[in-house]
Motif scaffolding. Sequence first.
Motif, PDB file in Angstrom:
ATOM      1  N   MET A  49       0.811  -1.217   0.000  1.00 50.52           N
ATOM      2  CA  MET A  49       0.000   0.000   0.000  1.00 50.52           C
ATOM      3  C   MET A  49       0.839   1.259   0.000  1.00 50.52           C
ATOM      4  SD  MET A  49      -3.459  -0.714   2.232  1.00 50.52           S
ATOM      5  CE  MET A  49      -2.630  -1.189   3.751  1.00 50.52           C
ATOM      6  N   ILE A  50       1.913   1.284   0.778  1.00 52.57           N
ATOM      7  CA  ILE A  50       2.694   2.518   0.890  1.00 52.57           C
ATOM      8  C   ILE A  50       3.483   2.828  -0.378  1.00 52.57           C
ATOM      9  CG2 ILE A  50       2.878   2.355   3.393  1.00 52.57           C
ATOM     10  CD1 ILE A  50       5.779   1.421   2.998  1.00 52.57           C
ATOM     11  N   GLU A  51       3.521   1.890  -1.314  1.00 55.19           N
ATOM     12  CA  GLU A  51       4.196   2.131  -2.583  1.00 55.19           C
ATOM     13  C   GLU A  51       3.261   2.759  -3.611  1.00 55.19           C
ATOM     14  OE1 GLU A  51       5.664  -1.647  -3.772  1.00 55.19           O
ATOM     15  OE2 GLU A  51       7.265  -1.694  -2.255  1.00 55.19           O
ATOM     16  N   HIS A  52       2.027   3.092  -3.187  1.00 56.95           N
ATOM     17  CA  HIS A  52       1.033   3.617  -4.121  1.00 56.95           C
ATOM     18  C   HIS A  52       0.470   4.944  -3.629  1.00 56.95           C
ATOM     19  CE1 HIS A  52       1.338  -0.662  -5.070  1.00 56.95           C
ATOM     20  NE2 HIS A  52       0.959  -0.324  -6.289  1.00 56.95           N
ATOM     21  N   ASP A  53      -0.109   5.687  -4.575  1.00 47.26           N
ATOM     22  CA  ASP A  53      -0.711   6.983  -4.260  1.00 47.26           C
ATOM     23  C   ASP A  53      -2.201   6.865  -3.974  1.00 47.26           C
ATOM     24  OD1 ASP A  53       1.736   8.453  -5.060  1.00 47.26           O
ATOM     25  OD2 ASP A  53       1.175   7.764  -7.068  1.00 47.26           O
ATOM     26  N   VAL A  54      -2.826   5.872  -4.579  1.00 44.81           N
ATOM     27  CA  VAL A  54      -4.279   5.748  -4.495  1.00 44.81           C
ATOM     28  C   VAL A  54      -4.654   4.276  -4.623  1.00 44.81           C
ATOM     29  CG1 VAL A  54      -4.447   6.180  -6.972  1.00 44.81           C
ATOM     30  CG2 VAL A  54      -6.473   6.440  -5.562  1.00 44.81           C
ATOM     31  N   ALA A  55      -5.762   3.904  -3.980  1.00 43.37           N
ATOM     32  CA  ALA A  55      -6.316   2.559  -4.125  1.00 43.37           C
ATOM     33  C   ALA A  55      -7.683   2.656  -4.788  1.00 43.37           C
ATOM     34  CB  ALA A  55      -6.421   1.871  -2.768  1.00 43.37           C
ATOM     35  N   ILE A  56      -7.990   1.686  -5.609  1.00 41.44           N
ATOM     36  CA  ILE A  56      -9.313   1.568  -6.211  1.00 41.44           C
ATOM     37  C   ILE A  56      -9.800   0.146  -5.947  1.00 41.44           C
ATOM     38  CG2 ILE A  56     -10.705   1.708  -8.305  1.00 41.44           C
ATOM     39  CD1 ILE A  56      -8.557   3.498  -9.533  1.00 41.44           C
ATOM     40  N   GLY A  57     -10.988   0.031  -5.347  1.00 47.25           N
ATOM     41  CA  GLY A  57     -11.442  -1.319  -5.061  1.00 47.25           C
ATOM     42  C   GLY A  57     -12.756  -1.370  -4.327  1.00 47.25           C
ATOM     43  N   ALA A  58     -13.086  -2.559  -3.869  1.00 44.87           N
ATOM     44  CA  ALA A  58     -14.337  -2.806  -3.172  1.00 44.87           C
ATOM     45  C   ALA A  58     -14.272  -2.258  -1.750  1.00 44.87           C
ATOM     46  CB  ALA A  58     -14.641  -4.299  -3.160  1.00 44.87           C
ATOM     47  N   ALA A  59     -15.413  -2.335  -1.067  1.00 39.86           N
ATOM     48  CA  ALA A  59     -15.521  -1.750   0.271  1.00 39.86           C
ATOM     49  C   ALA A  59     -15.570  -2.824   1.349  1.00 39.86           C
ATOM     50  CB  ALA A  59     -16.757  -0.859   0.357  1.00 39.86           C
ATOM     51  N   GLY A  60     -14.661  -3.772   1.266  1.00 39.30           N
ATOM     52  CA  GLY A  60     -14.555  -4.788   2.298  1.00 39.30           C
ATOM     53  C   GLY A  60     -13.606  -4.352   3.402  1.00 39.30           C
ATOM     54  N   SER A  61     -12.988  -5.334   4.054  1.00 36.50           N
ATOM     55  CA  SER A  61     -12.099  -5.049   5.184  1.00 36.50           C
ATOM     56  C   SER A  61     -10.920  -4.169   4.803  1.00 36.50           C
ATOM     57  CB  SER A  61     -11.583  -6.360   5.783  1.00 36.50           C
ATOM     58  OG  SER A  61     -12.652  -7.146   6.257  1.00 36.50           O
ATOM     59  N   SER A  62     -10.522  -4.218   3.532  1.00 37.09           N
ATOM     60  CA  SER A  62      -9.365  -3.426   3.106  1.00 37.09           C
ATOM     61  C   SER A  62      -9.614  -1.923   3.210  1.00 37.09           C
ATOM     62  CB  SER A  62      -8.957  -3.793   1.681  1.00 37.09           C
ATOM     63  OG  SER A  62     -10.037  -3.624   0.786  1.00 37.09           O
ATOM     64  N   CYS A  63     -10.882  -1.507   3.271  1.00 37.78           N
ATOM     65  CA  CYS A  63     -11.188  -0.079   3.460  1.00 37.78           C
ATOM     66  C   CYS A  63     -10.502   0.465   4.706  1.00 37.78           C
ATOM     67  CB  CYS A  63     -12.698   0.122   3.618  1.00 37.78           C
ATOM     68  SG  CYS A  63     -13.610   0.158   2.091  1.00 37.78           S
TER      69      CYS A  63
END
Length: 352
Positions: A255-269
């Motif tokens: 995650m820290i190697e990225h600027d933004v996340a795109i995805g579903a609204a599960g636990s990873s939110c």
Amino acid sequence: MHIAIRVDSSSQIGAGHVMRCLNLARCFREHGHTIAFVCRDLPGNLTPFLKSLEFEVVTLHNQEPSSSQLLSSYENWIGVSWQQDAKQFCSYNLQVDIVIVDNYALDYKWQSQVQQHFNCKMVAIDDLKRRHVADVVIDQTLNCTPAAYSDSDSRCILTGTRYAMLNPKLLNYRNTVTKSSLDGFLRVLISFGASDEPNGTLRVLQTLVAARINFQATVLLRPSAINYQLVKEFVNRYPKFIKHFDHIDNMAEIMIEHDVAIGAAGSSCWERACIGLPSIIVPIADNQRDICDALALENIAIQIKLEQIEDKLPFAVSELIEKYDDLKFNGLKICDAKGVEQIYNKVMEAIG
């Protein structure tokens, strides 16, 4: 104490329930308790992964449901009725002091039957705001309050992201995400869960390419996903700026190697919020809609609907860049990666 965790994963259910239970299990094990996961043998399950972490796993094998029993929608996910599941669970020669259950198909009736059989304490993890017969109820949903479970027979109700069941190692990565590359290209992390039945992953990739957005992407998708091969084929067409991983051991490092996340609204939110990674969220299941609405309302994430990906995603990217700092710091305020330890202390206090 001996703790049995009744939780499932599959191509349909996804991995989120198991992963949050895993974080809780690690905490209990570190405090000296014995853990056994009890999981159904469903397609695409995470049993081998749990065993690789040296957890005991008891496997429940599916049977044909009785012709007189009609399965609910959630029971269809696990392939048996709650009565059959309880009977199988209770048939194992397990020494159980506490049962932790995280399963939409198993409600207060299952909990009551299991408690009577084992004479044990019960902890229920849920986000469906329904009745429970459990000593402790946990719902990590943003802005959820104990009133949502007022009809439960419970002595302790823990609600809100204060009790998000995240890996405590995320503490080491909080506030390390920067937007240093936003003036050049976007580093995008794409993750729609372990199953991604509606194929949000491929639709996002196709839209980013078609919109000529300057980006580099990392895709997380397990081989058990229904559309795995389609995604893999698309990724292989763009090896210079799209990478794909079947599985990763340390989500925070990715995650820290990225600027933004795109995805579903599960636990990873909650993981994204905890380290300050702004995200565009797309609900792909009914139980994710309330989560998405709450995150968007609190200005923690940008929400678009699944059917809007092709039309709205480029605009959502622009909006995220404009609101980047606000999204980041609002996320940091709601999760601190201390939830599992707080839950452990509350459970021990509640069961005496």
